[in-house]
Design a protein around this motif. Structure first.
Motif, PDB file in Angstrom:
ATOM      1  N   THR A   1      22.950  48.120  49.053  1.00  0.00           N
ATOM      2  CA  THR A   1      23.142  47.590  50.401  1.00  0.00           C
ATOM      3  C   THR A   1      22.538  48.511  51.460  1.00  0.00           C
ATOM      4  N   ASP A   2      22.660  48.046  52.704  1.00  0.00           N
ATOM      5  CA  ASP A   2      22.315  48.845  53.876  1.00  0.00           C
ATOM      6  C   ASP A   2      23.564  49.168  54.693  1.00  0.00           C
TER       7      ASP A   2
ATOM      8  N   THR B   1      28.991  52.273  47.488  1.00  0.00           N
ATOM      9  CA  THR B   1      27.803  51.432  47.494  1.00  0.00           C
ATOM     10  C   THR B   1      26.574  52.287  47.241  1.00  0.00           C
TER      11      THR B   1
ATOM     12  N   ASP C   1      21.200  39.560  52.479  1.00  0.00           N
ATOM     13  CA  ASP C   1      22.209  40.067  53.411  1.00  0.00           C
ATOM     14  C   ASP C   1      23.377  40.694  52.665  1.00  0.00           C
ATOM     15  N   ALA C   2      23.051  41.552  51.716  1.00  0.00           N
ATOM     16  CA  ALA C   2      24.080  42.149  50.867  1.00  0.00           C
ATOM     17  C   ALA C   2      25.053  43.011  51.649  1.00  0.00           C
ATOM     18  N   SER C   3      24.597  43.594  52.755  1.00  0.00           N
ATOM     19  CA  SER C   3      25.468  44.478  53.522  1.00  0.00           C
ATOM     20  C   SER C   3      26.591  43.717  54.205  1.00  0.00           C
TER      21      SER C   3
ATOM     22  N   ALA D   1      29.082  41.933  51.398  1.00  0.00           N
ATOM     23  CA  ALA D   1      29.459  42.738  50.238  1.00  0.00           C
ATOM     24  C   ALA D   1      30.681  42.158  49.526  1.00  0.00           C
TER      25      ALA D   1
END
Length: 421
Positions: free
Chosen positions: A86-87, A139, A317-319, A322
């Motif tokens: 993620t970011d 993460t 848009d994993a961040s 989550a």
């Protein structure tokens, strides 16, 4: 009152007794302890935490003087979950460029593997408590390949307010059609450029050439990975590209992991033999690109059956999403992956792959007390985390989202809701 807001009184009492500012002696009693280790799941299990570390796992454990005791009443207890690649902490609002620090874009500059996104990490990001509410405790902070197919370095971040990564760095690379626009519109050029960079890093080609790809710092960084000091995480989907990747990794003797791997199941035996783990998007069914024509919901199960280490990672848009990591694991279980291995893919496996398995990822004596007590099955999104502990500290079970919910769900008073606190 909704079911999700009806947190048991014991947990509310715990929050009052144990502020997040300090670790505590803690005994979680009579839980279904899913250790994510060789011990499997323990019915009526107890976990003793002292000094932020797990000191004992068993049954009938005695609470030390002054320790807080949590009666789990048989509810599931797991290690804190992996949030994926993620970011989180380097991407606050995706549509606002001033809050995004995950990629490097330098015009007419050589490849920069020395780029390290962990230097921009913000431990006060509002995304952290949002993820933590769903049991996520760590993460993999990944560099984004928007600027170069050699994206740069990232590392493991614990979502406990720490400012620095733990464990070794990883180098992120994107191969296949999604990286072709960064390599002269040809995936073949990716291998050409990789060969040149390896030659420069190993001193086998001229670094003074005007066509050199790496800076001195870049050569030193890549040389460390070529020497086995860190893992390369490769985003790639097509089986043909994965085959070339396995040949390249074997030739260069580098440690790799695959992210995405929509067609990885086609090469499952080869991946197992090479000991290459795969971070699977277990929601990938229909192909979004020509590289994903072989996408299947059974990807994780087929890889696991062949002996491949399987973890999970989202694509989009994993961040900000989550919380969907549990859905990925649950979906993989629904399509053939054993339940215990679904949990391991959210805990032990990513910790081991990313070099922090000695501290995170399982409920074992000596590891950090990063734990989650659940209302029900953690791989079923119909259930929720009642309490998260990181390093033995009870994390506040609230976020900006829950605070906004509570503000606007409350009846209006003498002033409009926007003015309430």
């Amino acid at each position: 009152m909704t079911a999700r807001s009806m947190v048991p009184l014991l947990v509310l009492a715990l929050l009052g007794a144990a502020p997040a500012s300090g670790a505590q002696d803690l005994l979680i009693r009579n839980a279904t302890v899913h250790t994510a280790s060789a011990r499997g799941s323990l019915e009526h299990g107890d976990v003793l935490v002292q000094g932020g570390v797990i000191r004992a796992v068993g049954t009938g454990l005695a609470a030390p003087a002054g320790a807080t005791v949590v009666e789990a009443n048989g509810r599931p207890l797991t290690p804190a979950l992996f949030g994926g690649i993620t970011d989180i902490g380097i991407d606050e609002v995706s549509g606002e460029s001033t809050t995004v620090d995950s990629s490097l874009k330098l015009e007419d500059q050589p490849m920069r593997p020395e780029f390290d996104v962990t230097l921009a990490y913000n431990p006060a990001s509002v995304l952290i408590p949002v993820a933590r509410l769903d049991g996520i405790g760590f993460t993999a902070l990944g560099a984004n390949t928007d600027g170069s197919f050699i994206a740069g370095q990232g590392g493991v971040m614990r979502l406990d307010g720490s400012a620095d990564p733990i464990g070794p760095r990883a180098l992120f690379i994107r191969l296949g059609s999604s990286g072709a626009e960064l390599t002269g519109s040809s995936r073949a050029a990716q291998w050409m450029l990789l060969e040149q960079m390896v030659g420069e890093a190993r001193g086998q080609s001229s670094v003074d050439s005007p066509h050199a790809l790496l800076t001195p710092a870049g050569r030193a960084t890549l040389a460390r990975y070529l020497a086995g000091q860190g893992r390369l995480v490769i985003e790639v989907d097509r089986a043909a590209d994965i085959r070339q990747l396995l040949r390249w990794a074997a030739r260069e003797k580098v440690s790799i992991a695959i992210a995405g791997g929509a067609e990885a199941w086609r090469l499952a035996p080869q991946l197992a033999q090479a000991n290459v783990p795969v971070f699977v998007d277990a929601l990938g069914n229909l192909p979004a690109t020509f590289d994903q024509l072989g996408a299947t919901l059974e990807n994780a199960a087929r890889l696991h059956a062949a002996g491949v280490q399987v973890s999970f990672a989202q694509r989009d848009d994993a961040s900000h999403n989550a919380r969907k990591m549990r859905q990925l694991a649950g979906n993989a279980v629904a399509n053939g992956l054993p339940w215990q291995d679904g949990l391991a893919g959210l805990t032990r496996v990513p910790a081991q792959v990313l070099g922090v398995g000695d501290r995170l990822g399982s409920i074992e004596v000596g590891k950090l007390a990063d734990l989650v007590l659940w209302e029900g099955d953690p791989l079923d999104v119909g259930h929720y985390a009642e309490q998260v502990w990181l390093g033995g500290r009870a994390m506040p079970m609230r976020s900006r989202q829950t605070e906004l919910r509570d503000r606007y769900a409350a009846p209006a008073g003498s002033e409009p809701r926007a003015y309430s606190r």
